[in-house]
Write a protein that holds these residues in place. Structure first.
Motif, mmCIF file in Angstrom:
data_model
loop_
_atom_site.group_PDB
_atom_site.id
_atom_site.type_symbol
_atom_site.label_atom_id
_atom_site.label_comp_id
_atom_site.label_asym_id
_atom_site.label_seq_id
_atom_site.Cartn_x
_atom_site.Cartn_y
_atom_site.Cartn_z
ATOM 1 N N ALA A 68 41.744 -28.978 -28.904
ATOM 2 C CA ALA A 68 42.107 -30.154 -28.110
ATOM 3 C C ALA A 68 42.042 -29.776 -26.637
ATOM 4 O O ALA A 68 42.398 -28.659 -26.246
ATOM 5 C CB ALA A 68 43.501 -30.640 -28.479
ATOM 6 N N PHE A 69 41.622 -30.756 -25.814
ATOM 7 C CA PHE A 69 41.309 -30.475 -24.416
ATOM 8 C C PHE A 69 42.134 -31.358 -23.492
ATOM 9 O O PHE A 69 42.316 -32.547 -23.726
ATOM 10 C CB PHE A 69 39.805 -30.686 -24.170
ATOM 11 C CG PHE A 69 38.965 -29.697 -24.937
ATOM 12 C CD1 PHE A 69 38.541 -28.521 -24.353
ATOM 13 C CD2 PHE A 69 38.643 -29.941 -26.264
ATOM 14 C CE1 PHE A 69 37.796 -27.600 -25.067
ATOM 15 C CE2 PHE A 69 37.896 -29.021 -26.999
ATOM 16 C CZ PHE A 69 37.482 -27.847 -26.400
ATOM 17 N N THR A 70 42.611 -30.725 -22.423
ATOM 18 C CA THR A 70 43.425 -31.396 -21.414
ATOM 19 C C THR A 70 42.549 -31.692 -20.196
ATOM 20 O O THR A 70 41.335 -31.558 -20.239
ATOM 21 C CB THR A 70 44.594 -30.485 -20.989
ATOM 22 O OG1 THR A 70 44.075 -29.410 -20.201
ATOM 23 C CG2 THR A 70 45.313 -29.911 -22.197
ATOM 24 N N THR A 71 43.188 -32.082 -19.106
ATOM 25 C CA THR A 71 42.503 -32.175 -17.812
ATOM 26 C C THR A 71 43.034 -31.117 -16.854
ATOM 27 O O THR A 71 42.802 -31.194 -15.645
ATOM 28 C CB THR A 71 42.692 -33.575 -17.184
ATOM 29 O OG1 THR A 71 44.098 -33.819 -17.033
ATOM 30 C CG2 THR A 71 42.090 -34.660 -18.068
ATOM 31 N N GLU A 72 43.773 -30.144 -17.385
ATOM 32 C CA GLU A 72 44.317 -29.062 -16.563
ATOM 33 C C GLU A 72 43.178 -28.116 -16.172
ATOM 34 O O GLU A 72 42.435 -27.647 -17.033
ATOM 35 C CB GLU A 72 45.401 -28.330 -17.347
ATOM 36 C CG GLU A 72 46.615 -29.212 -17.622
ATOM 37 C CD GLU A 72 47.445 -28.729 -18.807
ATOM 38 O OE1 GLU A 72 47.071 -27.703 -19.413
ATOM 39 O OE2 GLU A 72 48.444 -29.388 -19.129
ATOM 40 N N GLU A 73 43.059 -27.871 -14.885
ATOM 41 C CA GLU A 73 41.911 -27.114 -14.382
ATOM 42 C C GLU A 73 42.162 -25.619 -14.525
ATOM 43 O O GLU A 73 42.752 -24.978 -13.654
ATOM 44 C CB GLU A 73 41.617 -27.509 -12.931
ATOM 45 C CG GLU A 73 41.182 -28.961 -12.806
ATOM 46 C CD GLU A 73 40.396 -29.240 -11.537
ATOM 47 O OE1 GLU A 73 40.640 -28.555 -10.521
ATOM 48 O OE2 GLU A 73 39.538 -30.140 -11.549
ATOM 49 N N ARG A 74 41.710 -25.079 -15.636
ATOM 50 C CA ARG A 74 41.802 -23.640 -15.865
ATOM 51 C C ARG A 74 40.676 -23.217 -16.795
ATOM 52 O O ARG A 74 40.203 -24.001 -17.620
ATOM 53 C CB ARG A 74 43.161 -23.254 -16.461
ATOM 54 C CG ARG A 74 43.527 -23.956 -17.745
ATOM 55 C CD ARG A 74 44.782 -23.340 -18.371
ATOM 56 N NE ARG A 74 45.170 -24.069 -19.562
ATOM 57 C CZ ARG A 74 46.177 -24.929 -19.624
ATOM 58 N NH1 ARG A 74 46.895 -25.184 -18.536
ATOM 59 N NH2 ARG A 74 46.469 -25.542 -20.755
ATOM 60 N N THR A 75 40.269 -21.962 -16.644
ATOM 61 C CA THR A 75 39.220 -21.409 -17.493
ATOM 62 C C THR A 75 39.776 -21.071 -18.865
ATOM 63 O O THR A 75 40.989 -21.086 -19.091
ATOM 64 C CB THR A 75 38.608 -20.149 -16.858
ATOM 65 O OG1 THR A 75 39.656 -19.226 -16.554
ATOM 66 C CG2 THR A 75 37.831 -20.496 -15.600
ATOM 67 N N ILE A 76 38.868 -20.754 -19.770
ATOM 68 C CA ILE A 76 39.229 -20.437 -21.142
ATOM 69 C C ILE A 76 39.014 -18.948 -21.381
ATOM 70 O O ILE A 76 37.936 -18.410 -21.081
ATOM 71 C CB ILE A 76 38.396 -21.278 -22.118
ATOM 72 C CG1 ILE A 76 38.818 -22.756 -21.996
ATOM 73 C CG2 ILE A 76 38.556 -20.791 -23.556
ATOM 74 C CD1 ILE A 76 37.953 -23.713 -22.764
ATOM 75 N N ASN A 77 40.056 -18.284 -21.895
ATOM 76 C CA ASN A 77 39.938 -16.873 -22.258
ATOM 77 C C ASN A 77 40.512 -16.670 -23.658
ATOM 78 O O ASN A 77 40.853 -17.640 -24.346
ATOM 79 C CB ASN A 77 40.644 -15.984 -21.229
ATOM 80 C CG ASN A 77 42.120 -16.330 -21.079
ATOM 81 O OD1 ASN A 77 42.787 -16.709 -22.046
ATOM 82 N ND2 ASN A 77 42.638 -16.194 -19.869
ATOM 83 N N THR A 78 40.609 -15.438 -24.081
ATOM 84 C CA THR A 78 41.041 -15.173 -25.454
ATOM 85 C C THR A 78 42.496 -15.531 -25.699
ATOM 86 O O THR A 78 42.927 -15.621 -26.844
ATOM 87 C CB THR A 78 40.826 -13.681 -25.804
ATOM 88 O OG1 THR A 78 41.551 -12.872 -24.862
ATOM 89 C CG2 THR A 78 39.355 -13.315 -25.766
ATOM 90 N N GLN A 79 43.265 -15.717 -24.632
ATOM 91 C CA GLN A 79 44.680 -16.075 -24.778
ATOM 92 C C GLN A 79 44.904 -17.586 -24.807
ATOM 93 O O GLN A 79 46.037 -18.043 -24.939
ATOM 94 C CB GLN A 79 45.490 -15.477 -23.617
ATOM 95 C CG GLN A 79 45.274 -13.987 -23.391
ATOM 96 C CD GLN A 79 45.497 -13.152 -24.633
ATOM 97 O OE1 GLN A 79 46.516 -13.299 -25.294
ATOM 98 N NE2 GLN A 79 44.546 -12.280 -24.941
ATOM 99 N N ALA A 80 43.848 -18.372 -24.679
ATOM 100 C CA ALA A 80 43.991 -19.824 -24.556
ATOM 101 C C ALA A 80 44.558 -20.438 -25.835
ATOM 102 O O ALA A 80 44.195 -20.050 -26.951
ATOM 103 C CB ALA A 80 42.633 -20.449 -24.229
ATOM 104 N N HIS A 81 45.449 -21.404 -25.652
ATOM 105 C CA HIS A 81 46.003 -22.155 -26.779
ATOM 106 C C HIS A 81 44.931 -23.139 -27.248
ATOM 107 O O HIS A 81 44.402 -23.908 -26.443
ATOM 108 C CB HIS A 81 47.249 -22.913 -26.326
ATOM 109 C CG HIS A 81 48.034 -23.542 -27.441
ATOM 110 N ND1 HIS A 81 47.518 -24.533 -28.251
ATOM 111 C CD2 HIS A 81 49.299 -23.324 -27.883
ATOM 112 C CE1 HIS A 81 48.423 -24.895 -29.125
ATOM 113 N NE2 HIS A 81 49.517 -24.178 -28.932
ATOM 114 N N PRO A 82 44.598 -23.165 -28.537
ATOM 115 C CA PRO A 82 43.484 -24.015 -28.997
ATOM 116 C C PRO A 82 43.706 -25.509 -28.801
ATOM 117 O O PRO A 82 42.748 -26.280 -28.804
ATOM 118 C CB PRO A 82 43.365 -23.668 -30.494
ATOM 119 C CG PRO A 82 44.699 -23.115 -30.867
ATOM 120 C CD PRO A 82 45.198 -22.399 -29.650
ATOM 121 N N HIS A 83 44.943 -25.943 -28.616
ATOM 122 C CA HIS A 83 45.218 -27.363 -28.415
ATOM 123 C C HIS A 83 45.668 -27.674 -26.982
ATOM 124 O O HIS A 83 46.184 -28.765 -26.718
ATOM 125 C CB HIS A 83 46.268 -27.848 -29.420
ATOM 126 C CG HIS A 83 45.767 -27.821 -30.834
ATOM 127 N ND1 HIS A 83 46.595 -27.617 -31.926
ATOM 128 C CD2 HIS A 83 44.506 -27.959 -31.343
ATOM 129 C CE1 HIS A 83 45.883 -27.643 -33.031
ATOM 130 N NE2 HIS A 83 44.605 -27.851 -32.703
#
Length: 333
Positions: free
Chosen positions: A296-311
């Motif tokens: 699931a995707f937000t509009t929060e401006e941040r990159t994706i790394n291995t620690q990212a919450h999938p939702h």
């Protein structure tokens, strides 16, 4: 101390990916929320991405998060809402450059003549040629005395078309009324929104018709999009509510009915979702988990790394930039 070092290592050395968020591929006369990218600039952006980045599907991006193996220099492209220009303008350019993209579709507007409420509100308040001098309806908290702004002069029109609502205060009384009504309507259910929009329509009494470019795709256009191997269809609720303002059963109904419509329309599995307005809460996270959305995707401006919450995956809103300024924005992200 160890946590701080791990955070520093992640920031400096771990591969990161970016998801880019588009809404409209068009050059409208007014774009107060800065959600439109002109077809010319969009093509420049695609050419740059094709040359400099690994543009991957959002499914691959979601899998990389799940497997904790982020592909360096990777980017995914997304489109929110389902505007008709996604089909008319974005689709052929994506095909030309053979780049994958995911379209998050609010199904309630598919095939409808009426635009999204925020677009219609903008046209009614900011661009109706003549309005009543006051807005005082008992069903609204918002009130306004428009005085000499009830008639739309060329100076007023220019102030409205140049206004950037995310960063600037409303420049006119009309703009202040629009923004106040936008804030008042955004948290409501679709049914209540439409009841209040009808009162605004009757008050404004516009003479013009809905601008065709504000409409959503037809069902046939959505189906054709879904048949293309480059494109994925993602969930975006039925009526585009700000989910966090609603109880969990309402959120679940909006998401489940939207996904079922999209599955039936396109024959695709629908495993990805984007939150309307980027708005969510703990109930939303629990709901998308219970519905077994992969990501699931937000509009929060941040990159994706291995620690990212999938939702809670971040995205970057793309503005109407030519290639050089676009490349500078990407480097900052």
């Amino acid at each position: 101390m160890r946590a701080q070092l791990r955070h520093l290592y992640t920031k400096l050395f771990e591969p990161r990916a970016a998801v880019l968020m588009y809404h409209r591929i068009a050059a409208p006369s007014s774009d107060i929320w800065e959600i439109a990218v002109s077809p010319a600039n969009f093509e420049q952006q695609l050419a740059f991405l094709k040359k400099k980045y690994q543009v991957i599907s959002l499914q691959e991006m979601a899998d990389s998060v799940a497997n904790k193996k982020i592909r360096r220099n990777s980017v995914a492209l997304t489109f929110d809402d389902g505007y008709v220009d996604n089909y008319l303008q974005a689709k052929p350019l994506l095909e030309k450059y053979e780049l994958p993209a995911t379209f998050f579709i609010s199904s309630g507007n598919i095939g409808q003549e009426t635009p999204f409420w925020w677009d219609e509100l903008e046209q009614l308040i900011l661009f109706t040629q003549q309005l009543p001098a006051t807005f005082r309806l008992g069903q609204f908290q918002s009130q306004a005395d428009l005085k000499d702004e009830n008639y739309l002069t060329e100076d007023l029109r220019l102030k409205h078309t140049s206004w950037r609502a995310c960063d600037e205060a409303p420049p006119t009384s009309r703009a202040q009324l629009y923004y106040s009504l936008w804030q008042e309507l955004k948290p409501l259910s679709h049914a209540v929104q439409q009841e209040k929009m009808q009162l605004i329509r009757e008050w404004a009494n516009p003479s013009g018709e809905t601008l065709p470019e504000l409409k959503s795709m037809s069902l046939a256009q959505l189906q054709e999009l879904g048949r293309n191997h480059l494109f994925e269809i993602g969930a975006h609720t039925v009526s585009h509510p700000a989910l966090a303002f609603h109880e969990a059963p309402y959120q679940k109904r909006e998401l489940a009915e939207n996904r079922e419509f999209l599955r039936q329309a396109t024959g695709q599995g629908v495993d990805l979702v984007a939150y309307p307005y980027g708005n969510y809460n703990t109930d939303t996270l629990a709901t998308v988990a219970s519905l077994q959305f992969k990501a699931a995707f937000t509009t929060e401006e941040r990159t994706i790394n291995t620690q990212a919450h999938p939702h809670r995956l971040g995205r970057f809103q793309v503005k109407n930039l030519p290639a050089q300024e676009f490349s500078q924005a990407l480097s900052r992200w």
